[in-house]
Design a protein around this motif. Structure first.
Motif, PDB file in Angstrom:
ATOM      1  N   GLY A  66       0.787  -1.225   0.000  1.00 48.12           N
ATOM      2  CA  GLY A  66       0.000   0.000   0.000  1.00 48.12           C
ATOM      3  C   GLY A  66       0.818   1.274   0.000  1.00 48.12           C
ATOM      4  O   GLY A  66       0.363   2.318  -0.463  1.00 48.12           O
ATOM      5  N   VAL A  67       2.055   1.205   0.524  1.00 46.69           N
ATOM      6  CA  VAL A  67       2.916   2.386   0.593  1.00 46.69           C
ATOM      7  C   VAL A  67       3.628   2.566  -0.747  1.00 46.69           C
ATOM      8  O   VAL A  67       4.125   1.597  -1.318  1.00 46.69           O
ATOM      9  CB  VAL A  67       3.953   2.232   1.730  1.00 46.69           C
ATOM     10  N   PRO A  68       3.685   3.793  -1.275  1.00 49.37           N
ATOM     11  CA  PRO A  68       4.410   4.028  -2.534  1.00 49.37           C
ATOM     12  C   PRO A  68       5.868   3.574  -2.440  1.00 49.37           C
ATOM     13  O   PRO A  68       6.517   3.739  -1.404  1.00 49.37           O
ATOM     14  CB  PRO A  68       4.317   5.545  -2.721  1.00 49.37           C
ATOM     15  N   GLU A  69       6.366   3.016  -3.524  1.00 44.59           N
ATOM     16  CA  GLU A  69       7.731   2.507  -3.533  1.00 44.59           C
ATOM     17  C   GLU A  69       8.744   3.602  -3.231  1.00 44.59           C
ATOM     18  O   GLU A  69       9.739   3.365  -2.542  1.00 44.59           O
ATOM     19  CB  GLU A  69       8.052   1.870  -4.894  1.00 44.59           C
ATOM     20  N   LEU A  70       8.487   4.806  -3.746  1.00 42.02           N
ATOM     21  CA  LEU A  70       9.420   5.910  -3.507  1.00 42.02           C
ATOM     22  C   LEU A  70       9.495   6.247  -2.024  1.00 42.02           C
ATOM     23  O   LEU A  70      10.577   6.524  -1.491  1.00 42.02           O
ATOM     24  CB  LEU A  70       8.982   7.141  -4.309  1.00 42.02           C
ATOM     25  N   LEU A  71       8.352   6.212  -1.335  1.00 40.28           N
ATOM     26  CA  LEU A  71       8.340   6.496   0.103  1.00 40.28           C
ATOM     27  C   LEU A  71       9.095   5.415   0.869  1.00 40.28           C
ATOM     28  O   LEU A  71       9.830   5.709   1.814  1.00 40.28           O
ATOM     29  CB  LEU A  71       6.895   6.590   0.597  1.00 40.28           C
ATOM     30  N   THR A  72       8.938   4.161   0.457  1.00 39.05           N
ATOM     31  CA  THR A  72       9.686   3.070   1.082  1.00 39.05           C
ATOM     32  C   THR A  72      11.182   3.281   0.909  1.00 39.05           C
ATOM     33  O   THR A  72      11.972   3.068   1.837  1.00 39.05           O
ATOM     34  CB  THR A  72       9.276   1.719   0.465  1.00 39.05           C
ATOM     35  N   LEU A  73      11.577   3.708  -0.285  1.00 41.53           N
ATOM     36  CA  LEU A  73      12.990   3.975  -0.554  1.00 41.53           C
ATOM     37  C   LEU A  73      13.523   5.085   0.343  1.00 41.53           C
ATOM     38  O   LEU A  73      14.614   4.976   0.915  1.00 41.53           O
ATOM     39  CB  LEU A  73      13.159   4.348  -2.030  1.00 41.53           C
ATOM     40  N   TYR A  74      12.751   6.161   0.492  1.00 41.09           N
ATOM     41  CA  TYR A  74      13.170   7.274   1.350  1.00 41.09           C
ATOM     42  C   TYR A  74      13.291   6.836   2.807  1.00 41.09           C
ATOM     43  O   TYR A  74      14.229   7.217   3.523  1.00 41.09           O
ATOM     44  CB  TYR A  74      12.181   8.426   1.243  1.00 41.09           C
ATOM     45  N   ILE A  75      12.311   6.049   3.261  1.00 43.66           N
ATOM     46  CA  ILE A  75      12.323   5.611   4.662  1.00 43.66           C
ATOM     47  C   ILE A  75      13.559   4.777   4.950  1.00 43.66           C
ATOM     48  O   ILE A  75      14.227   4.951   5.980  1.00 43.66           O
ATOM     49  CB  ILE A  75      11.040   4.819   4.988  1.00 43.66           C
ATOM     50  N   ILE A  76      13.893   3.876   4.046  1.00 41.11           N
ATOM     51  CA  ILE A  76      15.042   2.998   4.266  1.00 41.11           C
ATOM     52  C   ILE A  76      16.356   3.760   4.123  1.00 41.11           C
ATOM     53  O   ILE A  76      17.273   3.606   4.933  1.00 41.11           O
ATOM     54  CB  ILE A  76      14.981   1.798   3.307  1.00 41.11           C
ATOM     55  N   TYR A  77      16.449   4.611   3.095  1.00 39.48           N
ATOM     56  CA  TYR A  77      17.718   5.308   2.856  1.00 39.48           C
ATOM     57  C   TYR A  77      17.988   6.384   3.900  1.00 39.48           C
ATOM     58  O   TYR A  77      19.121   6.529   4.375  1.00 39.48           O
ATOM     59  CB  TYR A  77      17.725   5.932   1.465  1.00 39.48           C
ATOM     60  N   PHE A  78      16.960   7.147   4.261  1.00 39.47           N
ATOM     61  CA  PHE A  78      17.157   8.222   5.223  1.00 39.47           C
ATOM     62  C   PHE A  78      16.806   7.799   6.651  1.00 39.47           C
ATOM     63  O   PHE A  78      17.608   7.971   7.579  1.00 39.47           O
ATOM     64  CB  PHE A  78      16.312   9.444   4.831  1.00 39.47           C
ATOM     65  N   GLY A  79      15.602   7.230   6.830  1.00 41.37           N
ATOM     66  CA  GLY A  79      15.139   6.888   8.171  1.00 41.37           C
ATOM     67  C   GLY A  79      15.955   5.787   8.823  1.00 41.37           C
ATOM     68  O   GLY A  79      16.460   5.952   9.957  1.00 41.37           O
ATOM     69  N   VAL A  80      16.105   4.659   8.132  1.00 40.19           N
ATOM     70  CA  VAL A  80      16.859   3.540   8.709  1.00 40.19           C
ATOM     71  C   VAL A  80      18.315   3.931   8.920  1.00 40.19           C
ATOM     72  O   VAL A  80      18.953   3.532   9.907  1.00 40.19           O
ATOM     73  CB  VAL A  80      16.740   2.300   7.799  1.00 40.19           C
ATOM     74  N   GLN A  81      18.836   4.743   8.001  1.00 42.17           N
ATOM     75  CA  GLN A  81      20.232   5.169   8.136  1.00 42.17           C
ATOM     76  C   GLN A  81      20.438   6.008   9.400  1.00 42.17           C
ATOM     77  O   GLN A  81      21.444   5.866  10.095  1.00 42.17           O
ATOM     78  CB  GLN A  81      20.657   5.968   6.900  1.00 42.17           C
ATOM     79  N   ILE A  82      19.471   6.861   9.726  1.00 42.35           N
ATOM     80  CA  ILE A  82      19.563   7.676  10.947  1.00 42.35           C
ATOM     81  C   ILE A  82      19.521   6.784  12.188  1.00 42.35           C
ATOM     82  O   ILE A  82      20.298   6.968  13.135  1.00 42.35           O
ATOM     83  CB  ILE A  82      18.428   8.710  10.980  1.00 42.35           C
ATOM     84  N   VAL A  83      18.602   5.800  12.175  1.00 46.53           N
ATOM     85  CA  VAL A  83      18.494   4.882  13.316  1.00 46.53           C
ATOM     86  C   VAL A  83      19.790   4.104  13.500  1.00 46.53           C
ATOM     87  O   VAL A  83      20.311   3.971  14.623  1.00 46.53           O
ATOM     88  CB  VAL A  83      17.311   3.922  13.120  1.00 46.53           C
ATOM     89  N   LEU A  84      20.348   3.599  12.399  1.00 49.36           N
ATOM     90  CA  LEU A  84      21.592   2.834  12.490  1.00 49.36           C
ATOM     91  C   LEU A  84      22.753   3.717  12.905  1.00 49.36           C
ATOM     92  O   LEU A  84      23.666   3.265  13.612  1.00 49.36           O
ATOM     93  CB  LEU A  84      21.887   2.163  11.148  1.00 49.36           C
ATOM     94  N   GLN A  85      22.725   4.972  12.481  1.00 48.22           N
ATOM     95  CA  GLN A  85      23.781   5.902  12.868  1.00 48.22           C
ATOM     96  C   GLN A  85      23.757   6.147  14.379  1.00 48.22           C
ATOM     97  O   GLN A  85      24.805   6.166  15.044  1.00 48.22           O
ATOM     98  CB  GLN A  85      23.615   7.221  12.121  1.00 48.22           C
ATOM     99  N   GLU A  86      22.557   6.325  14.930  1.00 47.52           N
ATOM    100  CA  GLU A  86      22.440   6.535  16.372  1.00 47.52           C
ATOM    101  C   GLU A  86      22.870   5.284  17.133  1.00 47.52           C
ATOM    102  O   GLU A  86      23.524   5.374  18.188  1.00 47.52           O
ATOM    103  CB  GLU A  86      21.001   6.907  16.723  1.00 47.52           C
ATOM    104  N   PHE A  87      22.520   4.109  16.609  1.00 49.37           N
ATOM    105  CA  PHE A  87      22.946   2.862  17.242  1.00 49.37           C
ATOM    106  C   PHE A  87      24.460   2.726  17.171  1.00 49.37           C
ATOM    107  O   PHE A  87      25.101   2.256  18.120  1.00 49.37           O
ATOM    108  CB  PHE A  87      22.262   1.682  16.550  1.00 49.37           C
ATOM    109  N   TRP A  88      25.037   3.140  16.053  1.00 43.92           N
ATOM    110  CA  TRP A  88      26.485   3.103  15.865  1.00 43.92           C
ATOM    111  C   TRP A  88      27.178   3.956  16.926  1.00 43.92           C
ATOM    112  O   TRP A  88      28.177   3.540  17.538  1.00 43.92           O
ATOM    113  CB  TRP A  88      26.807   3.612  14.458  1.00 43.92           C
ATOM    114  N   GLN A  89      26.634   5.151  17.133  1.00 43.68           N
ATOM    115  CA  GLN A  89      27.220   6.045  18.136  1.00 43.68           C
ATOM    116  C   GLN A  89      26.996   5.518  19.545  1.00 43.68           C
ATOM    117  O   GLN A  89      27.847   5.686  20.422  1.00 43.68           O
ATOM    118  CB  GLN A  89      26.626   7.438  17.982  1.00 43.68           C
TER     119      GLN A  89
END
Length: 242
Positions: free
Chosen positions: A68-91
């Motif tokens: 149901g979610v647009p593919e472009l939105l999924t791409l943004y969530i993974i590239y930007f959102g997941v990256q931020i979460v992983l960055q905080e976990f990294w720190q």
């Protein structure tokens, strides 16, 4: 006219080499995404057919969301959102440097997640098409569930699911164009940049059309050969398959 066509060449000022590299990136991310999406989709399909209620709900929710979610939105969530979460976990772990998700990986994961949601429906339909007696016969022969699935169910599953999976592959080829928005230099990224530099949109976007069309023709030919191979030994008599 010849001056415009020279822009597609490999000489000075030509965009032939970048276009080839873009085509390579496009087919590479599609081929990398395919096994990830197919395997994940099969696991989701098995979850939807599980006797465990929680697994069924999770699998159903997964497909509902990502279909149901647009593919472009999924791409943004993974590239930007997941990256931020992983960055905080990294720190939080106190690791040196910064975590950065490569655009290729982000594109593969995002397209693979969407592909798995759609292929799961294909897998479910194919699983439902295989008679229950096949599994019962395998159990009667003393095969475990894992061996019965690998030796009895899966070969039939591929034959039944292949047309639907082939359609999903063709859709995936076109959806790879979305990765251009995260600066991955695929066909669309290169042709868009070439258009900005040369102001020749019809030339370069027309070249992109031809490249995608070539990929589609090659895929249709390969899928036809694969379907013929999986259907070998299946003879039809009077409309009934034996």
């Amino acid at each position: 006219m010849l001056d415009k066509l020279a822009l597609l060449g490999f000489g000075p000022g030509g965009w032939g080499q970048p276009l080839l590299q873009g085509a390579f990136i496009t087919i590479s991310i599609a081929l990398a995404t395919l096994p990830f999406g197919l395997v994940l989709g099969l696991l989701v399909a098995l979850g939807k057919r599980s006797d465990n209620v929680v697994l069924r709900w999770l699998a159903t929710g997964y497909t509902t969301v990502f279909r149901g979610v647009p593919e472009l939105l999924t791409l943004y969530i993974i590239y930007f959102g997941v990256q931020i979460v992983l960055q905080e976990f990294w720190q939080w772990l106190g690791l040196p440097g910064a975590f950065s998700m490569p655009p290729f990986v982000a594109g593969m994961v995002a397209l693979g997640v969407v592909l798995s949601a759609f292929t799961s429906e294909v897998w479910v339909g194919a699983l439902n098409a295989i008679p229950k007696g096949q599994r019962e016969a395998a159990a009667a022969l003393g095969l475990s569930k894992a061996h019965a699935f690998r030796l009895v169910v899966f070969p039939q599953l591929i034959r039944v699911a292949l047309p639907g999976l082939g359609n999903n592959w063709m859709v995936l080829l076109k959806e790879t164009s979305l990765v251009s928005v995260i600066t991955l230099p695929d066909i669309m990224f290169i042709t868009t940049r070439a258009n900005v530099v040369t102001k020749e949109p019809f030339l370069f976007f027309g070249a992109a059309i031809l490249i995608y069309f070539a990929f589609s023709l090659a895929s249709a030919w390969g899928l036809g050969k694969l379907e013929a191979r999986t259907n070998r030994g299946m003879a039809t008599f009077g409309g009934a398959t034996r």
